[in-house]
Design an enzyme around this catalytic site. Structure first.
Site, mmCIF file in Angstrom:
data_model
loop_
_atom_site.group_PDB
_atom_site.id
_atom_site.type_symbol
_atom_site.label_atom_id
_atom_site.label_comp_id
_atom_site.label_asym_id
_atom_site.label_seq_id
_atom_site.Cartn_x
_atom_site.Cartn_y
_atom_site.Cartn_z
ATOM 1 N N ARG A 176 -12.101 -60.534 16.872
ATOM 2 C CA ARG A 176 -11.153 -61.555 17.328
ATOM 3 C C ARG A 176 -11.017 -61.533 18.847
ATOM 4 O O ARG A 176 -9.925 -61.713 19.393
ATOM 5 C CB ARG A 176 -9.786 -61.370 16.657
ATOM 6 C CG ARG A 176 -9.832 -61.223 15.133
ATOM 7 C CD ARG A 176 -9.926 -62.545 14.412
ATOM 8 N NE ARG A 176 -8.776 -63.387 14.605
ATOM 9 C CZ ARG A 176 -7.754 -63.499 13.755
ATOM 10 N NH1 ARG A 176 -7.750 -62.797 12.653
ATOM 11 N NH2 ARG A 176 -6.779 -64.319 13.996
ATOM 12 N N TYR A 210 -6.541 -66.673 0.119
ATOM 13 C CA TYR A 210 -5.760 -67.716 0.809
ATOM 14 C C TYR A 210 -5.751 -69.007 -0.013
ATOM 15 O O TYR A 210 -4.735 -69.696 -0.085
ATOM 16 C CB TYR A 210 -6.334 -67.983 2.210
ATOM 17 C CG TYR A 210 -6.157 -66.797 3.137
ATOM 18 C CD1 TYR A 210 -4.986 -66.630 3.871
ATOM 19 C CD2 TYR A 210 -7.153 -65.826 3.265
ATOM 20 C CE1 TYR A 210 -4.813 -65.531 4.713
ATOM 21 C CE2 TYR A 210 -6.993 -64.725 4.091
ATOM 22 C CZ TYR A 210 -5.819 -64.579 4.809
ATOM 23 O OH TYR A 210 -5.646 -63.490 5.617
ATOM 24 N N ARG A 243 -5.961 -73.736 24.320
ATOM 25 C CA ARG A 243 -5.353 -74.035 23.018
ATOM 26 C C ARG A 243 -4.408 -75.247 23.092
ATOM 27 O O ARG A 243 -4.312 -76.022 22.147
ATOM 28 C CB ARG A 243 -4.605 -72.769 22.567
ATOM 29 C CG ARG A 243 -3.773 -72.849 21.332
ATOM 30 C CD ARG A 243 -4.620 -72.679 20.101
ATOM 31 N NE ARG A 243 -3.762 -72.501 18.934
ATOM 32 C CZ ARG A 243 -3.095 -73.490 18.340
ATOM 33 N NH1 ARG A 243 -3.185 -74.707 18.804
ATOM 34 N NH2 ARG A 243 -2.362 -73.239 17.275
ATOM 35 N N ASP A 272 -12.879 -70.246 12.274
ATOM 36 C CA ASP A 272 -12.015 -69.447 11.399
ATOM 37 C C ASP A 272 -12.633 -69.391 10.008
ATOM 38 O O ASP A 272 -13.400 -70.283 9.636
ATOM 39 C CB ASP A 272 -10.608 -70.050 11.317
ATOM 40 C CG ASP A 272 -9.619 -69.032 10.759
ATOM 41 O OD1 ASP A 272 -9.134 -68.190 11.535
ATOM 42 O OD2 ASP A 272 -9.360 -69.051 9.534
ATOM 43 N N ARG A 302 -5.173 -65.085 21.508
ATOM 44 C CA ARG A 302 -3.926 -65.273 22.252
ATOM 45 C C ARG A 302 -3.586 -64.199 23.279
ATOM 46 O O ARG A 302 -2.688 -64.403 24.089
ATOM 47 C CB ARG A 302 -2.764 -65.421 21.253
ATOM 48 C CG ARG A 302 -2.764 -66.768 20.558
ATOM 49 C CD ARG A 302 -1.918 -66.737 19.314
ATOM 50 N NE ARG A 302 -2.509 -65.793 18.373
ATOM 51 C CZ ARG A 302 -1.991 -65.494 17.186
ATOM 52 N NH1 ARG A 302 -0.866 -66.046 16.802
ATOM 53 N NH2 ARG A 302 -2.592 -64.635 16.391
HETATM 54 O O1 CP3 Z 1 -12.947 -64.380 18.614
HETATM 55 C C1 CP3 Z 1 -13.171 -64.345 17.396
HETATM 56 O O2 CP3 Z 1 -13.152 -63.301 16.722
HETATM 57 C C2 CP3 Z 1 -13.608 -65.616 16.678
HETATM 58 C C3 CP3 Z 1 -12.640 -66.344 16.005
HETATM 59 C C4 CP3 Z 1 -11.949 -65.901 14.711
HETATM 60 C C5 CP3 Z 1 -10.637 -66.363 14.399
HETATM 61 N N1 CP3 Z 1 -10.359 -65.956 13.128
HETATM 62 C C6 CP3 Z 1 -9.796 -67.167 15.304
HETATM 63 C C7 CP3 Z 1 -8.359 -67.293 15.031
HETATM 64 C C8 CP3 Z 1 -12.413 -65.158 13.615
HETATM 65 C C9 CP3 Z 1 -13.717 -64.395 13.448
HETATM 66 C C10 CP3 Z 1 -11.393 -65.216 12.629
HETATM 67 C C11 CP3 Z 1 -11.515 -64.580 11.297
HETATM 68 C C12 CP3 Z 1 -10.381 -64.617 10.360
HETATM 69 N N2 CP3 Z 1 -9.459 -65.626 10.187
HETATM 70 C C13 CP3 Z 1 -10.117 -63.616 9.399
HETATM 71 C C14 CP3 Z 1 -10.950 -62.361 9.178
HETATM 72 C C15 CP3 Z 1 -10.694 -61.317 10.187
HETATM 73 C C16 CP3 Z 1 -9.378 -60.613 10.059
HETATM 74 O O3 CP3 Z 1 -8.634 -60.638 11.042
HETATM 75 O O4 CP3 Z 1 -9.119 -60.020 8.986
HETATM 76 C C17 CP3 Z 1 -8.983 -64.019 8.677
HETATM 77 C C18 CP3 Z 1 -8.324 -63.242 7.547
HETATM 78 C C19 CP3 Z 1 -8.585 -65.299 9.171
HETATM 79 C C20 CP3 Z 1 -7.477 -66.165 8.688
HETATM 80 C C21 CP3 Z 1 -6.498 -66.423 9.748
HETATM 81 N N3 CP3 Z 1 -6.696 -67.244 10.828
HETATM 82 C C22 CP3 Z 1 -5.182 -65.900 9.832
HETATM 83 C C23 CP3 Z 1 -4.553 -64.942 8.835
HETATM 84 C C24 CP3 Z 1 -4.614 -66.420 10.994
HETATM 85 C C25 CP3 Z 1 -3.219 -66.228 11.464
HETATM 86 C C26 CP3 Z 1 -3.004 -64.885 12.016
HETATM 87 C C27 CP3 Z 1 -3.348 -64.877 13.460
HETATM 88 O O5 CP3 Z 1 -4.106 -63.983 13.890
HETATM 89 O O6 CP3 Z 1 -2.816 -65.741 14.142
HETATM 90 C C28 CP3 Z 1 -5.590 -67.236 11.631
HETATM 91 C C29 CP3 Z 1 -5.451 -67.981 12.896
HETATM 92 C C30 CP3 Z 1 -6.410 -67.675 13.993
HETATM 93 N N4 CP3 Z 1 -7.756 -67.523 13.825
HETATM 94 C C31 CP3 Z 1 -6.109 -67.540 15.382
HETATM 95 C C32 CP3 Z 1 -7.325 -67.313 16.037
HETATM 96 C C33 CP3 Z 1 -7.551 -67.137 17.517
HETATM 97 C C34 CP3 Z 1 -4.736 -67.718 16.016
HETATM 98 C C35 CP3 Z 1 -4.323 -69.148 15.933
HETATM 99 C C36 CP3 Z 1 -3.723 -69.727 17.188
HETATM 100 O O7 CP3 Z 1 -4.321 -69.667 18.266
HETATM 101 O O8 CP3 Z 1 -2.655 -70.324 17.058
#
Ligand code: CP3
Length: 344
Positions: A27, A152, A40, A77, A31
């Site tokens: 990740r 999910y 964003r 995502d 943020r």
């Molecule tokens: O830089 C990177 O790693 C690439 C982008 C990436 C995101 N999500 C961006 C993101 C990757 C590889 C993911 C994978 C992801 N998404 C997983 C597997 C990895 C892990 O952490 O277990 C899962 C379970 C998700 C589902 C998901 N997406 C959740 C639970 C959330 C909310 C929690 C959070 O971290 O905010 C997201 C949102 C998300 N995905 C954000 C980002 C940068 C934040 C959203 C925002 O900017 O408002």
């Protein structure tokens, strides 16, 4: 004839130990970076950010401008798959993902026929990244593993125990098997398309490989991951694949053997000596610093980072966190961590 560029991260995934471990951060775009928060605001919501190549390329490259990372991971995502299958997916600020939970008839309504078309902007992002990245950087594509994505889709949101999905799998076995088939097939198509667009490696995120008994671990985690690897390699022979079965604990070796991934991501709760004793030292491991140590920095971070490098020094190792970086992480700590990995 031009020489094939040396990509330390890709080489390590393929089993070649490097003098110092290559590094990327799960990740890594997100943020904790002010420039991410700024970009964003240009998208009306999170999914639009994922589906707008100009913006997605920009946020993918942001961490590489700041840090000496060996790889770039596509910005997207894991939940673009349910969105592409026609399920309603929203990201509410502060709440994480919210989906319209599926019941058995909802599984029947999922539509795979237009999924890749829907994901075309993500594949365009991969193509542009391939062109923009220096040759020594590895481009990582990814998808969520079927079980993790299903938690999910069935629960409608994140949960700490995946209760709804685990119950659904036992109560509605046919609908569950059908859902897993759809996710396996869609993931194969999607990862194949990412390789064709220029990804060097893909990672399958199985973030919820925990809380499962023996039988469910095989059915929900091992089998679908194995089928993705087999299906993908039938189309892209020798496709380099990282599996990250977070929480698999005592099941890691079985997972690695059954799926035949090239590299296994290790979560931070897995003891280093257990990994060394259990996994053959020809198998690449990736991990596994606790993201909280990166938040706190100093001794708490440095001692453990050195311990990890030392523990995995006799095998191919990609340094990473043992789960995703969190928003409160100070940038200076990331800089320091990378300095330790690169220079000791
Ligand atoms: O830089 C990177 O790693 C690439 C982008 C990436 C995101 N999500 C961006 C993101 C990757 C590889 C993911 C994978 C992801 N998404 C997983 C597997 C990895 C892990 O952490 O277990 C899962 C379970 C998700 C589902 C998901 N997406 C959740 C639970 C959330 C909310 C929690 C959070 O971290 O905010 C997201 C949102 C998300 N995905 C954000 C980002 C940068 C934040 C959203 C925002 O900017 O408002």
């Amino acid at each position: 004839m031009s020489a094939v560029p040396h990509k330390p991260m890709l080489a390590t995934v393929l089993g070649q130990r490097q003098e110092r471990p290559p590094v990327w951060i799960m990740r890594q775009a997100g943020r904790y970076l002010p420039e991410y928060r700024e970009t964003r605001t240009q998208a009306k919501n999170f999914l639009e950010l994922c589906y707008t190549p100009d913006l997605a390329v920009e946020v993918t490259l942001q961490p590489l401008r700041r840090f000496d990372l060996d790889a770039s991971i596509l910005f997207s995502d894991i939940l673009v798959i349910p969105d592409a299958l026609g399920q309603s997916v929203r990201f509410e600020t502060g709440e994480g993902p919210l989906l319209e939970p599926l019941d058995p008839s909802g599984v029947d309504r999922l539509d795979r026929s237009r999924a890749l078309e829907h994901l075309a902007p993500v594949l365009e992002t991969v193509r542009r990244l391939r062109a923009a990245l220096p040759p020594e950087k590895t481009l990582i594509g990814f998808c969520g593993a079927p079980w993790t994505v299903a938690t999910y889709m069935l629960g409608g949101r994140g949960s700490s125990d995946q209760w709804v999905a685990r119950k659904f799998a036992l109560q509605h076995p046919q609908a569950f098997d059908k859902l897993m088939d759809i996710l396996v097939d869609t993931s194969i198509d999607y990862l194949e398309a990412q390789f064709k667009a220029g990804a060097d490696v893909v990672q399958i995120f199985e973030s919820w490989a925990l809380n499962l008994d023996d039988t469910s671990f095989v059915r929900n985690v091992m089998d679908p991951n194995r089928r993705i690897v087999e299906g993908l390699r039938a189309r892209i022979p020798n496709a380099p694949i990282i599996g990250f079965p977070r929480g698999a604990a005592g099941n890691i070796l079985r997972y690695a053997e059954a799926t035949k991934v090239n590299a296994v991501g290790i979560d931070y709760a897995t003891p280093l000596d257990f990994v060394c004793k259990t996994l053959p030292n020809t198998l690449t491991v990736q991990g596994n610093l606790d993201p909280l140590r990166l938040v706190v920095g100093g001794e708490a971070m440095e001692t453990q980072a050195r311990k990890i490098i030392e523990a995995f020094s006799d095998r191919p190792h990609v340094f990473n966190l043992g789960h995703g970086i969190v928003p409160e992480t100070p940038i200076a700590h990331v800089e320091r961590l990378i300095e330790i990995i690169k220079r000791g």
